[in-house]
Write an enzyme that holds these catalytic residues in place. Sequence first.
Site, PDB file in Angstrom:
ATOM      1  N   ASP A 154     -54.198 -39.302 -14.952  1.00 13.24           N
ATOM      2  CA  ASP A 154     -54.171 -38.001 -15.626  1.00 13.24           C
ATOM      3  C   ASP A 154     -53.451 -38.225 -16.957  1.00 13.24           C
ATOM      4  OD1 ASP A 154     -54.135 -35.393 -16.411  1.00 13.24           O
ATOM      5  OD2 ASP A 154     -52.846 -34.664 -14.794  1.00 13.24           O
TER       6      ASP A 154
ATOM      7  N   GLU B  68     -57.203 -33.270 -24.412  1.00 13.95           N
ATOM      8  CA  GLU B  68     -56.900 -34.684 -24.195  1.00 13.95           C
ATOM      9  C   GLU B  68     -58.154 -35.550 -24.331  1.00 13.95           C
ATOM     10  OE1 GLU B  68     -53.161 -33.554 -21.257  1.00 13.95           O
ATOM     11  OE2 GLU B  68     -55.176 -33.907 -20.431  1.00 13.95           O
TER      12      GLU B  68
ATOM     13  N   GLY C   1     -51.742 -28.928 -12.141  1.00 12.48           N
ATOM     14  CA  GLY C   1     -52.435 -30.107 -12.680  1.00 12.48           C
ATOM     15  C   GLY C   1     -52.222 -31.313 -11.787  1.00 12.48           C
ATOM     16  N   ASP C   2     -50.968 -31.495 -11.335  1.00 14.70           N
ATOM     17  CA  ASP C   2     -50.659 -32.593 -10.413  1.00 14.70           C
ATOM     18  C   ASP C   2     -51.429 -32.422  -9.103  1.00 14.70           C
ATOM     19  OD1 ASP C   2     -48.776 -33.667 -12.216  1.00 14.70           O
ATOM     20  OD2 ASP C   2     -47.232 -32.313 -11.467  1.00 14.70           O
TER      21      ASP C   2
END
Length: 272
Positions: A77, A113, A194-195
């Site tokens: 990630d 990203e 997100g994790d």
Amino acid sequence: LHKQQPPLKIAGYAHWKGQVLTAEELNVLYEGIKLNNVNHYDYILTGYTRDTSFLETVVDIVQELKRLNPKLVYVCDPVMGDQGSMYVPENILPVYKDKVVAVADILTPNQFEAELLTGRTISTEKDALDVMELLHQMGPDTVVLTSTDLTSPHGDQFLVALGSQKMVRTDGSKSTQKIRIEMPKVDAVFVGTGDLFTAMLLAWSHHHPNDLKAACEKTVSVLHHVIKRTITYANEMAGPGKRPNPAQLELRMVQSKKDIEDPDIVVEATIL
């Protein structure tokens, strides 16, 4: 559904304490693992880091572990920012671009990203598919854009994620599965989603290694159940007409154990 937070709010609270693990300390820990001959892994997952030397050490370790186990899957990630702004030092980008992405098997950037890594702007679904193709060419066979600014066919109350997976069939021919998945938005700021997304994608990719659609449907369904349970609890704790505080919005992970292990599928992905 989920947004990563800038450094001052990365823990969800106004104050946080503790030390940041350095590259040297990571190396010492890894040496200990090697000395005890327990350096045999099937998966590695990395997320937020602000230090270039730490990230470069991760790459060295991943490469060494892949030599020991060529089937090892590295899930990355590449946490760098969101909504057009970076919240890690800018010198992190070239390390991801030139070193990390090349050794990753599964990559989970958000739109911003992905744009940073490829130097491309995403304005349409086709742009996003082209960017995922460029990321494939840089290394990973599986790419998931965990959140985008694209408009959902179902309206602006939904967040659009996209995925692409390169596969080799049993006869040796190659194929690509591309999917779109739409997730209902929730009016609250959660920390850790997100994790959780990346961890669940790793877990469900293990169960469905050649079916990104199934892996993403289960991943997003887990997120849905956890967030729904969390916001229900938080609103009850806050009371009528009050917004929940960060402590009340802590993800209800333990209470969601059954949903994490075997989620009811509430979101269906579209094959593109």
